[in-house]
Design an enzyme around this catalytic site. Structure first.
Site, PDB file in Angstrom:
ATOM      1  CG  ASP A  39      41.321  10.749  33.479  1.00 48.26           C
ATOM      2  OD1 ASP A  39      41.848  11.297  34.467  1.00 48.26           O
ATOM      3  OD2 ASP A  39      40.182  11.046  33.070  1.00 48.26           O
ATOM      4  CG  HIS A  73      32.750  22.265  32.057  1.00 51.83           C
ATOM      5  ND1 HIS A  73      31.552  22.251  32.737  1.00 51.83           N
ATOM      6  CD2 HIS A  73      33.369  21.111  32.374  1.00 51.83           C
ATOM      7  CE1 HIS A  73      31.460  21.131  33.421  1.00 51.83           C
ATOM      8  NE2 HIS A  73      32.535  20.422  33.218  1.00 51.83           N
TER       9      HIS A  73
HETATM   10  C1  SAM Z   1      34.510  16.216  34.495  1.00 53.41           C
HETATM   11  S1  SAM Z   1      35.497  14.797  34.269  1.00 53.41           S
HETATM   12  C2  SAM Z   1      34.991  14.288  32.647  1.00 53.41           C
HETATM   13  C3  SAM Z   1      35.264  12.847  32.400  1.00 53.41           C
HETATM   14  C4  SAM Z   1      34.747  12.266  31.080  1.00 53.41           C
HETATM   15  N1  SAM Z   1      35.285  12.908  29.904  1.00 53.41           N
HETATM   16  C5  SAM Z   1      33.241  12.260  31.049  1.00 53.41           C
HETATM   17  O1  SAM Z   1      32.641  12.927  30.218  1.00 53.41           O
HETATM   18  O2  SAM Z   1      32.671  11.593  31.901  1.00 53.41           O
HETATM   19  C6  SAM Z   1      37.103  15.480  34.027  1.00 53.41           C
HETATM   20  C7  SAM Z   1      38.201  14.429  33.836  1.00 53.41           C
HETATM   21  O3  SAM Z   1      39.451  15.095  33.589  1.00 53.41           O
HETATM   22  C8  SAM Z   1      40.457  14.351  34.231  1.00 53.41           C
HETATM   23  N2  SAM Z   1      41.663  15.190  34.414  1.00 53.41           N
HETATM   24  C9  SAM Z   1      41.806  16.243  35.259  1.00 53.41           C
HETATM   25  N3  SAM Z   1      43.037  16.774  35.120  1.00 53.41           N
HETATM   26  C10 SAM Z   1      43.667  16.042  34.159  1.00 53.41           C
HETATM   27  C11 SAM Z   1      44.960  16.122  33.548  1.00 53.41           C
HETATM   28  N4  SAM Z   1      45.841  17.058  33.905  1.00 53.41           N
HETATM   29  N5  SAM Z   1      45.267  15.228  32.592  1.00 53.41           N
HETATM   30  C12 SAM Z   1      44.372  14.276  32.219  1.00 53.41           C
HETATM   31  N6  SAM Z   1      43.126  14.146  32.753  1.00 53.41           N
HETATM   32  C13 SAM Z   1      42.787  15.033  33.711  1.00 53.41           C
HETATM   33  C14 SAM Z   1      39.815  13.949  35.530  1.00 53.41           C
HETATM   34  O4  SAM Z   1      40.513  12.889  36.132  1.00 53.41           O
HETATM   35  C15 SAM Z   1      38.410  13.558  35.054  1.00 53.41           C
HETATM   36  O5  SAM Z   1      38.339  12.210  34.689  1.00 53.41           O
END
Ligand code: SAM
Length: 449
Positions: free
Chosen positions: A295, A341
């Site tokens: 992340d 999504h």
């Molecule tokens: C909706 S959350 C889903 C988290 C997890 N997979 C879950 O099901 O609970 C989206 C995740 O994507 C991460 N994220 C957003 N942009 C990112 C990037 N460019 N690289 C890596 N992670 C990212 C956010 O920090 C967040 O933890």
């Protein structure tokens, strides 16, 4: 098994009969299992605890109720009903902003004037908002001019993540709702797409959204959160509430997929795995698996502080931006749970293609995300719930919820060497689990050597 509707009866009577039939089945299940009837009393279960077959009856009853409501209101009444919905969130917002649920004791009957005094708010306006909340079952009215806790307000008072969830909805998301169409019509933004791919079907950038219009900012929502720790905390808390919703729990993805089939000692990369909740649950159930949670740096720092000691030798944490090349090569599976999504098609293609240089033949790519049901597979009422989520994704991120066909088409577009292996729709849930394997054609593999 529900009896078919009597075709000789008018549609309204058919619907009413279906509602009676399904409701009777639900009540008998509750009674036979010593469970309480649905009620507005504080302490009522947040959701009826029903097994999948009775859950289907509940879905059918709610769908029939919604259609009956629309038919009985008639076209004009139904239209005016939509207009009313535009203001429905105002009283919930007042409950959130003034922390009204937390100011009421269970069993206490408080006059609306006293509520206004406790909130230090204008008495007339607050009284009207509170009375509206009563009509939405958010509070109850034990006698004229007084309110008390309902099941919902008591839950809001007792469950901090639910309070945060309502705050996220009312203060982060709702202001963007009336900017969805202006953002669509925004002349300067028309045709804008990721990396200048102007012909892309769904590539509007994440900083040209209804949210951007509503807040007068040109940075994406996630960037805004980085500069506002309290708002970021509330968002993370709201997301953790979603993890407890039926079908959204980590256990649902654990049961729907044969993780054991990856083999002893297999490595799974949880891309965008946040605090590692899923990774911990996965390795608790399959201690021989190794999971690397990736992340953004801030998220990984926080995850590091929270990772349980028992998971330390099975779960590794790694800062990684998924728009850059995947650093873990030759893992057995790459897992995307509720990630794609958040992004429009062009951005998803970029994320998926960053995997390719790291993939070994046969590597799995598993997408665990919402899927819009095909037309007619659910009631319109049920479909509306997920279509509202879809519009929310458009409003906040220019992203979208997708049908199973759209998911498989998207991955095929990323690269035809991703072969669809399995599709699972979780029961009584809008969540799907779609598995692909990386199968470079022999000629391509040979050329690459
Ligand atoms: C909706 S959350 C889903 C988290 C997890 N997979 C879950 O099901 O609970 C989206 C995740 O994507 C991460 N994220 C957003 N942009 C990112 C990037 N460019 N690289 C890596 N992670 C990212 C956010 O920090 C967040 O933890």
């Amino acid at each position: 098994m529900a009896a078919p509707p009597d075709p000789d009866q008018p549609r309204t009577v058919q619907l009413a009969a279906a509602i009676l039939q399904h409701t009777t089945s639900i009540e008998s299940y509750l009674q036979q299992n010593g469970l309480p009837s649905p009620s507005f009393a504080p302490g009522a279960p947040p959701k009826l605890p029903l097994p999948p077959n009775v859950e289907q009856q509940l879905a059918a009853a709610l769908g029939a109720l919604d259609e009956l409501n629309a038919l009985l209101l008639g076209p004009m009444g139904w239209l005016l009903n939509q207009v009313g919905h535009a203001y429905d969130l105002c009283s919930l917002h007042a409950l959130y902003r003034y922390k009204i649920p937390a100011q009421l004791a269970v069993g206490e009957e408080v006059s609306v004037a006293e509520i206004a005094r406790r909130c230090d708010a204008d008495e007339d306006a607050m009284a009207r908002l509170v009375q509206h909340a009563v009509t939405n079952y958010l509070l109850v009215r034990p006698r004229p001019g007084h309110v008390a806790h309902s099941a919902t307000s008591a839950m809001l008072a007792n469950v901090p993540v639910l309070h945060d969830f309502v705050g996220n909805v009312c203060e982060d998301m709702w202001p963007s709702a009336h900017k969805v169409v202006p953002a669509l019509a925004h002349t300067a933004w028309r045709g804008a797409a990721a990396d200048g791919a102007t012909a892309a079907k769904s590539g509007r950038p994440p900083n040209q959204t209804a949210h951007n219009l509503a807040e007068g900012t040109d940075v994406p929502f996630f960037e805004t959160l980085k500069g506002d720790p309290e708002r970021a905390r509330r968002f993370a808390s709201a997301m953790s509430m979603l993890q407890t919703m039926p079908g959204f729990e980590p256990t649902a993805a654990l049961e729907a997929y044969d993780w054991g089939a990856l083999g002893h000692g297999a490595t799974v990369v949880d891309v965008g795995g946040s605090a590692g909740t899923f990774a911990v649950a996965l390795t608790d159930k399959h201690p021989d698996l190794h999971v690397i949670v990736q992340d953004l740096p801030d998220v990984i720092d926080k995850a590091r502080a929270e990772l349980p000691a028992r998971s330390a030798d099975r779960v590794a944490l790694q800062s990684h931006d998924f728009f850059t090349p995947q650093p873990v090569t030759s893992a057995d599976a790459y897992f995307f749970r509720m990630i794609l999504h958040d992004w429009s098609d062009d951005y998803c293609l970029r994320i998926l293609r960053q995997l390719i240089p790291a993939l070994k033949p046969g590597a799995r790519v598993v997408i665990n995300d919402l899927s819009i049901p095909p037309p007619g597979a659910t009631t319109l009422y049920e479909e509306r719930q997920i279509r509202c989520k879809d519009i929310a994704m458009m409003a906040m991120f220019n992203s979208k919820e997708r049908t199973m066909d759209e998911w498989t088409g998207l991955v095929a577009e990323a690269d035809p060497r991703f072969r669809l292996r399995s599709v699972v729709q979780l029961p009584a849930s809008p969540i799907g689990l779609i598995e692909f394997t990386w199968e470079p054609a022999p000629a391509v593999a040979a050329a690459a050597e």
